[in-house]
Design a protein around this motif. Structure first.
Motif, PDB file in Angstrom:
ATOM      1  N   HIS A   1       0.970  -1.236   0.078  1.00 44.32           N
ATOM      2  CA  HIS A   1      -0.040  -0.170  -0.139  1.00 44.32           C
ATOM      3  C   HIS A   1       0.931   1.342   0.067  1.00 44.32           C
ATOM      4  O   HIS A   1       0.725   2.375  -0.760  1.00 44.32           O
ATOM      5  CB  HIS A   1      -0.981  -0.039   1.191  1.00 44.32           C
ATOM      6  CG  HIS A   1      -1.542   1.528   1.484  1.00 44.32           C
ATOM      7  ND1 HIS A   1      -2.749   1.684   0.410  1.00 44.32           N
ATOM      8  CD2 HIS A   1      -1.760   2.119   2.375  1.00 44.32           C
ATOM      9  CE1 HIS A   1      -3.170   2.660   0.947  1.00 44.32           C
ATOM     10  NE2 HIS A   1      -2.570   3.094   2.025  1.00 44.32           N
TER      11      HIS A   1
ATOM     12  N   SER B   1       0.181   6.182  -3.064  1.00 44.33           N
ATOM     13  CA  SER B   1       0.157   5.380  -1.720  1.00 44.33           C
ATOM     14  C   SER B   1       1.227   5.975  -0.699  1.00 44.33           C
ATOM     15  O   SER B   1       1.102   5.701   0.740  1.00 44.33           O
ATOM     16  CB  SER B   1      -0.186   4.140  -1.426  1.00 44.33           C
ATOM     17  OG  SER B   1      -0.830   3.732  -2.871  1.00 44.33           O
TER      18      SER B   1
ATOM     19  N   THR C   1      -5.709  -5.079   5.784  1.00 49.83           N
ATOM     20  CA  THR C   1      -6.245  -3.969   5.773  1.00 49.83           C
ATOM     21  C   THR C   1      -6.788  -3.612   4.364  1.00 49.83           C
ATOM     22  O   THR C   1      -6.188  -3.772   3.491  1.00 49.83           O
ATOM     23  CB  THR C   1      -5.438  -2.898   6.169  1.00 49.83           C
ATOM     24  OG1 THR C   1      -4.736  -3.222   7.433  1.00 49.83           O
ATOM     25  CG2 THR C   1      -5.786  -1.456   6.005  1.00 49.83           C
TER      26      THR C   1
ATOM     27  N   TYR D   1      -8.205  -1.133   1.678  1.00 54.69           N
ATOM     28  CA  TYR D   1      -8.066   0.247   1.233  1.00 54.69           C
ATOM     29  C   TYR D   1      -8.981   0.468   0.003  1.00 54.69           C
ATOM     30  O   TYR D   1      -9.256  -0.387  -0.878  1.00 54.69           O
ATOM     31  CB  TYR D   1      -6.742   0.582   1.036  1.00 54.69           C
ATOM     32  CG  TYR D   1      -5.544   0.528   1.826  1.00 54.69           C
ATOM     33  CD1 TYR D   1      -5.283   1.555   2.533  1.00 54.69           C
ATOM     34  CD2 TYR D   1      -4.914  -0.690   2.033  1.00 54.69           C
ATOM     35  CE1 TYR D   1      -4.427   1.462   3.566  1.00 54.69           C
ATOM     36  CE2 TYR D   1      -3.968  -0.638   3.106  1.00 54.69           C
ATOM     37  CZ  TYR D   1      -3.713   0.551   3.833  1.00 54.69           C
ATOM     38  OH  TYR D   1      -2.992   0.152   5.069  1.00 54.69           O
TER      39      TYR D   1
ATOM     40  N   TYR E   1      -9.749   3.423  -2.735  1.00 57.81           N
ATOM     41  CA  TYR E   1      -9.278   4.751  -3.047  1.00 57.81           C
ATOM     42  C   TYR E   1     -10.374   5.739  -3.676  1.00 57.81           C
ATOM     43  O   TYR E   1     -11.127   5.404  -4.143  1.00 57.81           O
ATOM     44  CB  TYR E   1      -8.090   4.519  -4.388  1.00 57.81           C
ATOM     45  CG  TYR E   1      -7.025   3.611  -3.977  1.00 57.81           C
ATOM     46  CD1 TYR E   1      -6.058   4.389  -3.079  1.00 57.81           C
ATOM     47  CD2 TYR E   1      -6.902   2.418  -4.037  1.00 57.81           C
ATOM     48  CE1 TYR E   1      -4.989   3.556  -2.623  1.00 57.81           C
ATOM     49  CE2 TYR E   1      -5.814   1.814  -3.581  1.00 57.81           C
ATOM     50  CZ  TYR E   1      -4.926   2.180  -2.830  1.00 57.81           C
ATOM     51  OH  TYR E   1      -3.926   1.505  -2.074  1.00 57.81           O
TER      52      TYR E   1
ATOM     53  N   TYR F   1      -7.519   8.047   0.113  1.00 53.67           N
ATOM     54  CA  TYR F   1      -7.898   6.648   0.267  1.00 53.67           C
ATOM     55  C   TYR F   1      -8.479   6.766   1.785  1.00 53.67           C
ATOM     56  O   TYR F   1      -8.546   7.566   2.410  1.00 53.67           O
ATOM     57  CB  TYR F   1      -6.872   5.795   0.212  1.00 53.67           C
ATOM     58  CG  TYR F   1      -5.917   5.667   1.729  1.00 53.67           C
ATOM     59  CD1 TYR F   1      -6.224   5.016   2.814  1.00 53.67           C
ATOM     60  CD2 TYR F   1      -4.547   6.672   1.699  1.00 53.67           C
ATOM     61  CE1 TYR F   1      -5.496   5.340   3.927  1.00 53.67           C
ATOM     62  CE2 TYR F   1      -3.850   6.633   2.690  1.00 53.67           C
ATOM     63  CZ  TYR F   1      -4.205   6.003   3.893  1.00 53.67           C
ATOM     64  OH  TYR F   1      -3.526   6.014   4.866  1.00 53.67           O
ATOM     65  N   THR F   2      -9.241   5.652   1.851  1.00 57.04           N
ATOM     66  CA  THR F   2     -10.077   5.323   3.183  1.00 57.04           C
ATOM     67  C   THR F   2      -9.675   3.896   3.562  1.00 57.04           C
ATOM     68  O   THR F   2      -9.605   2.920   2.555  1.00 57.04           O
ATOM     69  CB  THR F   2     -11.473   5.893   3.266  1.00 57.04           C
ATOM     70  OG1 THR F   2     -12.088   5.920   4.649  1.00 57.04           O
ATOM     71  CG2 THR F   2     -12.332   4.921   2.341  1.00 57.04           C
ATOM     72  N   THR F   3      -9.911   3.427   4.662  1.00 56.48           N
ATOM     73  CA  THR F   3      -9.668   1.978   5.113  1.00 56.48           C
ATOM     74  C   THR F   3     -11.042   1.835   5.431  1.00 56.48           C
ATOM     75  O   THR F   3     -11.970   2.205   6.042  1.00 56.48           O
ATOM     76  CB  THR F   3      -8.742   1.817   6.061  1.00 56.48           C
ATOM     77  OG1 THR F   3      -8.957   2.709   7.275  1.00 56.48           O
ATOM     78  CG2 THR F   3      -7.518   1.903   5.558  1.00 56.48           C
TER      79      THR F   3
END
Length: 344
Positions: free
Chosen positions: A4, A10, A223, A225, A227, A259-261
């Motif tokens: 990532h 990233s 994890t 991700y 985008y 991005y967010t998780t």
């Protein structure tokens, strides 16, 4: 499925924490003492750039160009100029730390490999840069810090820094900024027009992309991700006609600009017609797609997944003057297959 924090957008999260490096083990080659002719027209100078650290004026056409960050090297080469120093590419660069599309461009220009600036810690070694004796440093899309900028400009080298924030300059602006810095503004406009035409042609050949919702996701060591539309890779998908699924912004926690998780229990909320994803190896991709958590994602369960596989390909997803034509055909092929599944 992939690193990532890698060579493209990233890696911003790591780049911004880097300090100034004044000594390094790479890029110690002596600079070429034979000055090359400036590539651009002297009539284009002086030229002024506004950026996040202030203002840079380039008084005359540079003869020795150095690059830093992502995309600047590609833009310089695509405009027919061989840089004297470029960042090493630990991700996607192979044993020689140079990406294959940069290798191809150097070969096309009949050029030797430039000095490599150690990029393994995402920190600019000013000592290495000065050893290359550049006239300008193009770093439009990079994690260049204020301290690094001050050190380079203090040594008398003008710097094209990020426009408004680290790792936030649009990929098209990297090309136009580079053209202006080299006195090749018209050539940069022509280059960008050609790249945009390649995207437009791909979209026209695949009208089924228009209006299809898409989510660009990456599963990395448990994890997940997702985008956001601000990411330049998502921008390319939208340029092809896709629409970012509403779920993408609805799930945005605000933790990053690009991005967010998403937690495992919320993966069923990643609702999109197609999922675009990436993996360094096919085995990694298969393991996620076949996993219980992967199957929670509607597009995965339906088989509407467009994957990009392989470290070089994953690196190339981030658009530049060289990566876009290098990877676009494979991207379109995978997207067309996934869209066909989604549309039944």
């Amino acid at each position: 499925m992939s690193l990532h924090l890698s060579r493209f957008g990233s890696l911003a999260a790591m780049a911004v924490v880097g300090g100034l490096v004044l000594s390094g083990c790479a890029g110690t080659a002596e600079p070429d003492t034979a000055a090359s002719e400036p590539a651009g027209s002297s009539d284009a100078f002086p030229v002024t750039f506004e950026h996040m650290y202030g203002e840079t004026v380039i008084e005359e056409a540079p003869e020795r160009v150095a690059t830093w960050g992502w995309g600047a090297t590609d833009a310089v080469l695509a405009l027919g100029v061989v840089p004297v120093a470029i960042p090493s590419s630990e991700y996607g660069g192979g044993d020689n730390l140079i990406t294959p599309w940069v290798e191809d461009a150097l070969a096309d220009l009949g050029a030797e490999d430039p000095i490599l600036l150690d990029n393994s810690a995402f920190e600019l070694s000013v000592e290495e840069l000065l050893a290359a004796d550049p006239d300008v440093l193009v770093a439009s899309y990079s994690g260049l810090t204020q301290e690094e900028y001050d050190a380079v400009t203090g040594a008398g080298i003008p710097v094209i820094a990020p426009e408004e924030a680290l790792w936030a300059t649009p990929w098209r602006d990297v090309i136009t900024d580079t053209g202006r810095a080299l006195g090749l503004e018209t050539q940069a406009d022509d280059l960008l027009a050609d790249l945009d035409q390649q995207i437009a042609d791909a979209a026209a050949e695949n009208p089924e992309f228009e209006g299809t919702t898409i989510a660009y996701a990456d599963d990395d060591v448990d994890t997940f991700y997702l985008y956001l539309p601000a990411d330049p890779r998502v921008e390319i998908l939208e340029d092809l006609g896709f629409v970012s699924a509403p779920a993408v912004t609805e799930l945005d926690s605000g933790e990053s600009t690009f991005y967010t998780t998403v937690s495992s229990e919320n993966l069923d909320q990643v609702v999109a017609d197609v999922m675009f994803t990436q993996a360094e190896a096919q085995a990694d991709l298969d393991a996620f797609l076949e996993s219980d958590r992967g199957q929670l994602i509607p597009a995965v369960a339906a088989g509407a997944v467009a994957p990009i596989v392989g470290e070089e390909n994953v690196a190339a997803v981030s658009p530049t003057a060289l990566t876009l034509p290098w990877l676009l055909p494979e991207m379109v092929k995978q997207l067309a297959a996934a869209t066909a599944v989604a549309q039944g």
